[in-house]
Design an enzyme around this catalytic site. Structure first.
Site, PDB file in Angstrom:
ATOM      1  N   ASP A  12       0.932  -1.121  -0.158  1.00  0.00           N
ATOM      2  CA  ASP A  12       0.111  -0.045   0.032  1.00  0.00           C
ATOM      3  C   ASP A  12       0.953   1.223  -0.046  1.00  0.00           C
ATOM      4  OD1 ASP A  12      -1.700   2.171   0.372  1.00  0.00           O
ATOM      5  OD2 ASP A  12      -2.751   1.196   2.323  1.00  0.00           O
ATOM      6  N   HIS A  18      -5.618  11.540  14.095  1.00  0.00           N
ATOM      7  CA  HIS A  18      -6.643  11.464  12.842  1.00  0.00           C
ATOM      8  C   HIS A  18      -7.531  10.487  13.407  1.00  0.00           C
ATOM      9  CE1 HIS A  18      -4.044  13.706  10.417  1.00  0.00           C
ATOM     10  NE2 HIS A  18      -3.093  12.802  10.248  1.00  0.00           N
ATOM     11  N   HIS A  69      -0.187  17.494   9.618  1.00  0.00           N
ATOM     12  CA  HIS A  69      -1.596  17.262   9.035  1.00  0.00           C
ATOM     13  C   HIS A  69      -2.605  17.776  10.013  1.00  0.00           C
ATOM     14  CE1 HIS A  69       0.958  13.804   7.256  1.00  0.00           C
ATOM     15  NE2 HIS A  69       0.171  14.119   6.219  1.00  0.00           N
TER      16      HIS A  69
HETATM   17  N1  Q9C Z   1      -0.048  12.292   0.267  1.00  0.00           N
HETATM   18  C1  Q9C Z   1       0.116  11.136  10.677  1.00  0.00           C
HETATM   19  O1  Q9C Z   1       0.833  11.912  10.277  1.00  0.00           O
HETATM   20  N2  Q9C Z   1      -1.792   9.815   3.686  1.00  0.00           N
HETATM   21  N3  Q9C Z   1      -0.715  10.802   9.856  1.00  0.00           N
HETATM   22  C2  Q9C Z   1      -2.145  10.972   3.008  1.00  0.00           C
HETATM   23  C3  Q9C Z   1      -1.447  12.174   0.940  1.00  0.00           C
HETATM   24  C4  Q9C Z   1      -2.181   9.649   5.223  1.00  0.00           C
HETATM   25  C5  Q9C Z   1      -0.498  10.884   8.434  1.00  0.00           C
HETATM   26  C6  Q9C Z   1      -1.597  10.827   1.650  1.00  0.00           C
HETATM   27  C7  Q9C Z   1      -1.397  10.584   6.216  1.00  0.00           C
HETATM   28  C8  Q9C Z   1      -1.607  10.232   7.548  1.00  0.00           C
HETATM   29  C9  Q9C Z   1      -0.074  10.774  12.180  1.00  0.00           C
HETATM   30 ZN    ZN Z   2       1.106  14.010  10.082  1.00  0.00          ZN
END
Ligand code: Q9C
Ligand code: ZN
Length: 706
Positions: A59, A174, A213
């Site tokens: 993935d 998240h 994020h």
């Molecule tokens: N490139 C944390 O940093 N994927 N989670 C995004 C866009 C999910 C990040 C795809 C990224 C989650 C805790």
């Molecule tokens: Zn993050």
């Protein structure tokens, strides 16, 4: 899969005890009580068990969330010797009751089944959620991650340590009430906030989310709750970046009773730098946080906002986290719990973790690399957030209105930029970032030296200082010719030559900070500034509180920047390096004074980047101890903590509180701040507008929109 064995637990407990014993052998002051040492400690929570799950299928979205994130961070803390300086606190599993503080019973029951699932079942379960993967051991790790956050809260709230950091996997911010998301299973920090409120009766908790994020899970959890202030900055690109939510924008300010308690700063461009981050701290987060006055600060400490991260694509250097941490350490009496979230570059992640932990331990922050103003896109965001929140926070009441054109049509902007997206993706792989490793932060052997008259006792933890060697003949001649009119004033000569020797030792990094009680503050200041700026050719930031004759001749060349707080209207501003801050009704307007410190003095100081800060307090300053300690504490983020405090001989009662701040103790909280006096707000705003042409870090609006 099985929780740590009895032997493991005994070993962990044993190592905790040893750390505490070890610390006891290094008391800070002669009569240091045990509790005082404990209060000074920093907890580190880590358990190898949390490295024991990983992605079991292909993935591309999830492949960056690897066990090595934790191992490299932990190894860096060990190899740098930082781990040894921390109190190691064991993890525990969060209980069902803990998890149910934030998540639904149905969701918890569903996750509980994952350890027994086949690979096919796990893949299918994973598909119900976004950008996350499951593994037979992730439920166990998620309980430990949340439990680690709770252990940290307990350690800080019971006074076992002052602050701490938990290195955890999976991250949390998240995950939502009934959903895993973005590598997160349980919302570690949200659970910790509810737990802290419930168990310790806290009235206000601040959550600072510096991960790149948006922690939408945290936002949803508290958006109607005025007791939890959530601040997040995040890569947004006008909704083009994951998780693509309209509610991540600056105009989501919280709902109903919680209106104003959700602060979103969207980054609409990649490549944000140190200046952009510091600017948002000075002009949004800190003013609001001080007005809020939290009982506890929780940090969603994601380091994907650092340079080199494949997700964030930002350009802030790892040492910026020393400053972000430092700037939060005088809130809530220093009670700060940092919990790891993201961070996917296996070089900048451990560097950033070390910067954070070293700062929590109280070591002075490194000088921030050359700061310029924030970029235009950051200013636009800053402008919008401040405008969106001006009705909720008195510190922002005077902020500019939302720009009418451009930005409010954000959806049009989104459409416009649509085309250029594809190209950006291709460029990505070719631009691997390189940056220098942050230099080792060497802490001077002496933290705080004091020059005090004979009758005044040396505060605990400080070192009494007098120049051992006979002062250099040239220096004596200079002192006699320029400062001492009375040729026989031996006591004054001794004090001044001690000051000069002290400055030299600070310059050589043998002493970090200094404090002197002197008969004539103006003379001591002139003498100190002349020596540092002229003889040693250093940039000196002089901060005066109260009326004092300020050296004006020296400011022309930029070798000194003088910021003077007083209640006397000063007619003209002589040059960009001489800044009178007039608070007519005096410094007793705590809100007005803090507004000036956070919104003017700090950005000026950061942009000027001095190698010495001389902080001068006149007897008429009108500042109460707690405000003075906040000022002293915050200023130590500059000049690698090289602060020299000068006070008039009569001010003996102020020695202990000042020494405490210089030694790195957290300043006491100021209480929830009321609105500053309108005339002070106006005066400060006029000054900021005037100065922003010369000092870019003072800008709060995008050019042409203010
Ligand atoms: N490139 C944390 O940093 N994927 N989670 C995004 C866009 C999910 C990040 C795809 C990224 C989650 C805790
Ligand atoms: Zn993050």
């Amino acid at each position: 899969m099985i929780s740590g064995s009895l032997i493991d637990r005994l070993l962990t407990n044993l190592s905790t005890t040893c750390t505490v014993l070890y610390q006891k052998q290094l008391p800070r002051g002669k009569n240091c009580s045990c509790t005082e040492i404990m209060k000074m400690g920093t907890a580190m929570i880590y358990d190898e068990e949390m490295t024991k799950y990983k992605l079991l299928w292909v993935d591309p979205v999830c492949k960056i969330e690897v066990p090595e994130r934790l191992t490299v961070s932990h190894e860096a803390l060990m190899e740098s010797g930082l781990a040894d300086r921390c109190v190691s606190v064991p993890v525990r599993e969060a209980t069902d009751a803990d998890i149910l503080l934030v998540h639904s019973e149905e969701y918890l029951e569903a996750v509980k089944k994952t350890p027994y699932m086949t690979l096919e079942d796990l893949k299918e379960f994973t598909l119900k959620y976004g950008d996350v993967y499951f593994h037979p051991n992730i439920y166990h790790c998620a309980k430990l991650a949340a439990g680690a956050a709770l252990q940290l809260v307990d350690s800080v709230m019971t006074g076992k340590v002052r602050n701490g950091m938990a290195l955890v996997r999976p991250p949390g911010h998240h995950s939502m009430r009934s959903a895993a998301n973005g590598f997160c299973v349980f919302n570690n920090v949200a659970i910790a906030a509810r737990y802290a409120k419930q168990k310790y009766g806290l009235k206000r908790v601040l959550i600072v989310d510096w991960d790149v994020h948006h922690g939408q899970g945290v936002q949803y959890c508290f958006e109607e709750d005025p007791s939890v202030l959530y601040f997040s900055w995040h890569r947004y690109e006008h909704q083009k970046f994951w998780p693509h939510l309209p509610e991540s924008d600056y105009d989501s300010v919280g709902k109903d009773k919680g209106a104003g308690f959700n602060v979103n700063v969207p980054w609409n461009k990649v490549g944000m730098k140190n200046s952009d981050y510091l600017s948002v701290f000075c002009h949004v987060l800190l003013p609001v946080a001080y007005e809020f006055c939290p009982d506890l600060v929780l940090v969603c400490a994601g380091f994907d906002s650092a340079i080199g991260d494949p997700e964030g694509e930002m350009c802030a250097s790892p040492d910026i986290f020393a400053h972000l941490t430092h700037l939060l350490m005088n809130l809530a009496g220093g009670k700060l719990c940092a919990v790891l979230e993201g961070g996917y570059n296996l070089t900048s992640l451990p560097q950033s973790v070390c910067q954070t932990v070293q700062t929590l331990l109280g070591d002075p922050a490194p000088s921030p690399a050359s700061l310029h103003g924030p970029c235009e896109s950051a200013l636009e965001s800053l402008h919008c957030v401040r405008a969106a929140h001006k009705q909720y926070w008195s510190c922002l009441k005077h902020a500019a209105e939302l720009p009418t054109s451009e930005i409010s049509t954000k959806r049009i902007k989104l459409a416009e930029e649509e085309e250029s997206t594809e190209k950006g993706e291709e460029e990505k792989s070719s631009k691997e970032q390189v940056w220098p490793e942050p230099p080792k932060r060497v802490t001077p052997p002496i933290r705080t030296a004091v020059v005090l008259p004979d009758g005044v006792a040396c505060p605990d933890g400080c070192e009494r200082f007098s120049s051992s060697e006979d002062p250099d003949a040239g220096i004596v001649r200079n002192l006699r010719e320029n400062f001492l009119r009375d040729a026989d004033d031996d006591a004054a000569l001794t004090t001044l030559s001690s000051l000069i020797a002290l400055i030299e030792k600070m310059e050589k990094n043998e002493i970090c900070s200094g404090l002197a009680l002197v008969r004539d503050v103006s003379m001591a200041m002139m003498c100190a500034v002349q020596h540092a700026a002229t003889a040693l050719s250093r940039r000196v930031l002089v901060v005066c509180v109260g009326d004092v004759v300020v050296p004006s001749a020296d400011t022309e060349d930029g070798k000194t920047l003088v910021v003077q707080f007083s209640n006397k209207e000063s007619d003209e501003q002589k040059c960009k390096y001489s800044i009178p801050v007039c608070l007519k009704k005096g410094c007793s307007d705590v809100s007005g004074f803090m507004q000036a410190v956070l919104g003017l003095l700090l950005p000026l100081g950061y942009e000027y980047d001095p190698s010495l800060v001389v902080l001068v307090r006149m007897p008429d300053s009108g500042l109460c101890d707690s405000v003075w300690q906040q000022l002293t504490g915050l200023l130590q983020g500059l000049a690698q903590g090289h602060t020299l405090v000068l006070m008039q001989e009569g001010e003996k009662t102020c020695v202990a509180p000042t020494a405490s701040s210089l030694l790195g103790d957290a300043a006491p909280p100021l209480g929830q701040l009321h609105a500053p006096l309108p005339e002070h707000v106006e005066a400060l705003e006029r000054l900021r507008l005037r100065l922003q042409a010369d000092w870019k870090l003072l800008q709060t609006t995008a050019p042409g929109t203010g």
